[in-house]
Design a protein around this motif. Structure first.
Motif, PDB file in Angstrom:
ATOM      1  N   MET A 150      20.184   3.865  -9.823  1.00 58.94           N
ATOM      2  CA  MET A 150      19.739   5.328  -8.306  1.00 58.94           C
ATOM      3  C   MET A 150      19.049   4.146  -7.244  1.00 58.94           C
ATOM      4  O   MET A 150      18.847   5.368  -6.033  1.00 58.94           O
ATOM      5  CB  MET A 150      19.456   5.650  -9.249  1.00 58.94           C
ATOM      6  CG  MET A 150      18.681   7.143  -8.150  1.00 58.94           C
ATOM      7  SD  MET A 150      19.964   8.104  -7.679  1.00 58.94           S
ATOM      8  CE  MET A 150      20.683   9.175  -9.397  1.00 58.94           C
ATOM      9  N   GLU A 151      18.857   3.353  -7.378  1.00 56.76           N
ATOM     10  CA  GLU A 151      17.986   2.515  -6.202  1.00 56.76           C
ATOM     11  C   GLU A 151      18.570   3.006  -4.855  1.00 56.76           C
ATOM     12  O   GLU A 151      17.347   2.942  -3.991  1.00 56.76           O
ATOM     13  CB  GLU A 151      17.498   0.755  -6.738  1.00 56.76           C
ATOM     14  CG  GLU A 151      16.576   1.313  -7.993  1.00 56.76           C
ATOM     15  CD  GLU A 151      16.945   1.215  -9.198  1.00 56.76           C
ATOM     16  OE1 GLU A 151      16.670   1.287 -10.214  1.00 56.76           O
ATOM     17  OE2 GLU A 151      18.422   0.793  -8.863  1.00 56.76           O
ATOM     18  N   MET A 152      19.584   2.469  -4.987  1.00 57.18           N
ATOM     19  CA  MET A 152      20.022   2.669  -3.154  1.00 57.18           C
ATOM     20  C   MET A 152      19.643   4.308  -2.674  1.00 57.18           C
ATOM     21  O   MET A 152      20.084   4.109  -2.072  1.00 57.18           O
ATOM     22  CB  MET A 152      21.661   2.249  -3.170  1.00 57.18           C
ATOM     23  CG  MET A 152      22.040   2.049  -2.028  1.00 57.18           C
ATOM     24  SD  MET A 152      21.783   0.282  -0.826  1.00 57.18           S
ATOM     25  CE  MET A 152      22.539  -0.769  -2.760  1.00 57.18           C
ATOM     26  N   ARG A 153      19.731   4.916  -3.509  1.00 55.41           N
ATOM     27  CA  ARG A 153      19.538   6.070  -3.058  1.00 55.41           C
ATOM     28  C   ARG A 153      18.105   6.079  -2.498  1.00 55.41           C
ATOM     29  O   ARG A 153      18.452   7.344  -0.742  1.00 55.41           O
ATOM     30  CB  ARG A 153      18.862   7.598  -4.138  1.00 55.41           C
ATOM     31  CG  ARG A 153      18.826   8.272  -3.526  1.00 55.41           C
ATOM     32  CD  ARG A 153      19.043   9.712  -4.589  1.00 55.41           C
ATOM     33  NE  ARG A 153      20.218  10.366  -4.885  1.00 55.41           N
ATOM     34  CZ  ARG A 153      19.897  11.416  -5.395  1.00 55.41           C
ATOM     35  NH1 ARG A 153      19.378  12.065  -6.516  1.00 55.41           N
ATOM     36  NH2 ARG A 153      21.680  11.808  -6.244  1.00 55.41           N
ATOM     37  N   TRP A 154      17.763   5.650  -2.325  1.00 53.64           N
ATOM     38  CA  TRP A 154      16.064   5.698  -1.727  1.00 53.64           C
ATOM     39  C   TRP A 154      16.010   4.123  -0.642  1.00 53.64           C
ATOM     40  O   TRP A 154      15.555   3.447  -0.398  1.00 53.64           O
ATOM     41  CB  TRP A 154      14.795   5.168  -2.902  1.00 53.64           C
ATOM     42  CG  TRP A 154      15.225   6.252  -4.150  1.00 53.64           C
ATOM     43  CD1 TRP A 154      14.633   5.607  -5.445  1.00 53.64           C
ATOM     44  CD2 TRP A 154      14.925   7.697  -3.797  1.00 53.64           C
ATOM     45  NE1 TRP A 154      15.758   6.827  -6.182  1.00 53.64           N
ATOM     46  CE2 TRP A 154      14.803   8.332  -4.882  1.00 53.64           C
ATOM     47  CE3 TRP A 154      14.693   8.851  -3.323  1.00 53.64           C
ATOM     48  CZ2 TRP A 154      15.272   9.343  -6.030  1.00 53.64           C
ATOM     49  CZ3 TRP A 154      14.686   9.434  -3.430  1.00 53.64           C
ATOM     50  CH2 TRP A 154      15.193  10.074  -4.748  1.00 53.64           C
ATOM     51  N   GLY A 155      17.070   3.447  -0.518  1.00 51.94           N
ATOM     52  CA  GLY A 155      17.197   2.598   0.398  1.00 51.94           C
ATOM     53  C   GLY A 155      16.630   0.793  -0.226  1.00 51.94           C
ATOM     54  O   GLY A 155      16.381  -0.022   0.378  1.00 51.94           O
ATOM     55  N   LEU A 156      16.857   1.086  -1.125  1.00 54.21           N
ATOM     56  CA  LEU A 156      15.939  -0.325  -2.037  1.00 54.21           C
ATOM     57  C   LEU A 156      16.980  -0.928  -3.204  1.00 54.21           C
ATOM     58  O   LEU A 156      18.116  -0.389  -3.206  1.00 54.21           O
ATOM     59  CB  LEU A 156      15.355   0.414  -3.473  1.00 54.21           C
ATOM     60  CG  LEU A 156      14.031   0.868  -2.466  1.00 54.21           C
ATOM     61  CD1 LEU A 156      12.985   1.616  -3.654  1.00 54.21           C
ATOM     62  CD2 LEU A 156      12.888  -0.120  -2.248  1.00 54.21           C
ATOM     63  N   ILE A 157      16.962  -1.895  -3.544  1.00 55.13           N
ATOM     64  CA  ILE A 157      18.414  -3.056  -5.067  1.00 55.13           C
ATOM     65  C   ILE A 157      17.844  -2.415  -5.950  1.00 55.13           C
ATOM     66  O   ILE A 157      16.503  -2.368  -6.011  1.00 55.13           O
ATOM     67  CB  ILE A 157      18.538  -3.820  -4.047  1.00 55.13           C
ATOM     68  CG1 ILE A 157      17.207  -4.588  -4.294  1.00 55.13           C
ATOM     69  CG2 ILE A 157      19.055  -3.153  -2.344  1.00 55.13           C
ATOM     70  CD1 ILE A 157      17.932  -6.244  -3.833  1.00 55.13           C
ATOM     71  N   PRO A 158      18.176  -2.661  -7.461  1.00 52.90           N
ATOM     72  CA  PRO A 158      18.033  -2.793  -8.367  1.00 52.90           C
ATOM     73  C   PRO A 158      17.145  -4.388  -8.342  1.00 52.90           C
ATOM     74  O   PRO A 158      17.442  -5.229  -7.903  1.00 52.90           O
ATOM     75  CB  PRO A 158      18.924  -3.328  -9.369  1.00 52.90           C
ATOM     76  CG  PRO A 158      19.928  -1.994  -8.600  1.00 52.90           C
ATOM     77  CD  PRO A 158      19.978  -2.272  -6.929  1.00 52.90           C
ATOM     78  N   ASP A 159      15.613  -3.907  -8.952  1.00 51.89           N
ATOM     79  CA  ASP A 159      14.726  -5.341  -8.562  1.00 51.89           C
ATOM     80  C   ASP A 159      13.611  -5.743 -10.040  1.00 51.89           C
ATOM     81  O   ASP A 159      13.224  -6.356 -10.024  1.00 51.89           O
ATOM     82  CB  ASP A 159      13.891  -5.373  -7.493  1.00 51.89           C
ATOM     83  CG  ASP A 159      13.037  -4.227  -7.028  1.00 51.89           C
ATOM     84  OD1 ASP A 159      12.822  -3.053  -8.317  1.00 51.89           O
ATOM     85  OD2 ASP A 159      11.917  -4.069  -6.629  1.00 51.89           O
ATOM     86  N   MET A 160      14.161  -4.664 -10.660  1.00 51.51           N
ATOM     87  CA  MET A 160      14.060  -4.645 -12.429  1.00 51.51           C
ATOM     88  C   MET A 160      13.917  -5.834 -13.277  1.00 51.51           C
ATOM     89  O   MET A 160      14.040  -6.132 -14.291  1.00 51.51           O
ATOM     90  CB  MET A 160      13.006  -3.041 -12.985  1.00 51.51           C
ATOM     91  CG  MET A 160      12.116  -3.118 -11.813  1.00 51.51           C
ATOM     92  SD  MET A 160      12.083  -1.172 -12.563  1.00 51.51           S
ATOM     93  CE  MET A 160      11.175  -1.336 -13.953  1.00 51.51           C
TER      94      MET A 160
END
Length: 274
Positions: A150-160
């Protein structure tokens, strides 16, 4: 330990549950700390042969608690006014847990536990929730569960840390599409995409069934096999063959290995020691 995560142990199986049902087990700072604490407690416990990870209430884990995240992000931006650098950059790039930061560690610690982890997934399994599930050895998922990178919805990338796990079971083009679009898919589709090991209308019951089967095996052999499988993506053929041989040497002709053979021959339940 914080009641944000509960652990109960029976018959060498740890039943671990995210316990923030009123927020669909979403991740705020306190929840992250509780999950790290739970993982570290499990790593130190003796006699654990399998772990089932699930969520209380209507969800496995709905990802970031966006209310908490937005408030902390706004505070960080205010504090760093006038600075050209990201307020999170220094924190994210710090290697505070070996080769990982805190947010990568919170997921990857489940992959690094000696005992196999089985994720039992129902309801939303979104963003960070899917990253937790992806660190498990096995994923049992309800057909109607909702999953998403889901991270792209918030302008992020998966980072965990999940790129390190996804590379072993998700096809390259599928991973790209799901990451770029953050589209939601069901548990049923997730099986076709590579995210799901088993579908079940009662994921927790099925996960406990698998855990019981694993817990009935030679515990050291299971642990060594898990360690070898974890390391496969980073090893060449020579290293894999040597690790196979070294692992077999550790378990062959030990009392537990002899017990495995004798129990099978005598048609009885084995009595292993941890």
């Amino acid at each position: 330990m914080s009641e944000r995560v509960t652990i109960s142990v029976k018959d060498h199986i740890a039943d671990v549950r995210f316990n923030r049902p009123e927020k669909m087990n979403a991740l705020d700072a306190a929840q992250i700390d509780a999950i790290v604490e739970a993982g570290e407690k499990l790593a130190a416990m003796e006699g654990i042969r399998a772990i089932v990870l699930s969520g209380e209430g209507k969800a496995f884990c709905a990802g970031l608690d966006m209310g908490s995240f937005a408030a902390s992000a706004a505070a960080a931006v205010e504090e760093n006014k006038g600075s050209e650098s990201s307020p999170l950059a220094s924190t994210l790039c710090e290697r505070t847990f070996g080769n990982a930061n805190k947010y990568q560690h919170i997921v990857l610690l489940w992959r690094k536990l000696k005992a196999p982890v089985i994720a039992a997934i129902h309801g939303p399994c979104i963003g960070g929730g899917l990253q937790f599930a992806s660190a498990a050895d096995i994923r049992v998922v309800a057909p109607d569960a909702k999953m998403s990178i889901m991270e792209m919805r918030w302008g992020l990338i998966p980072d965990m840390g999940s790129y390190t796990t996804w590379r072993s079971f998700v096809r390259d083009d599928i991973l790209r599409e799901l990451t770029y679009t953050n589209r939601i898919f069901t548990g049923e589709e997730g099986r076709e995409l590579g995210f799901v090991t088993h579908l079940s209308d009662d994921p927790h019951a099925k996960a406990m069934e698998i855990a019981a089967e694993i817990a009935s095996k030679h515990p050291q052999a299971v642990q060594i096999a898990k360690d070898l499988i974890n390391k496969l993506p980073d090893m060449n053929e020579d290293e894999i063959l040597m690790m196979e041989s070294a692992g077999q040497d550790k378990v062959s002709r030990t009392p537990n290995q002899v017990e495995a053979v004798m129990a099978f021959m005598q048609k009885r339940t084995p009595n292993f020691t941890d």
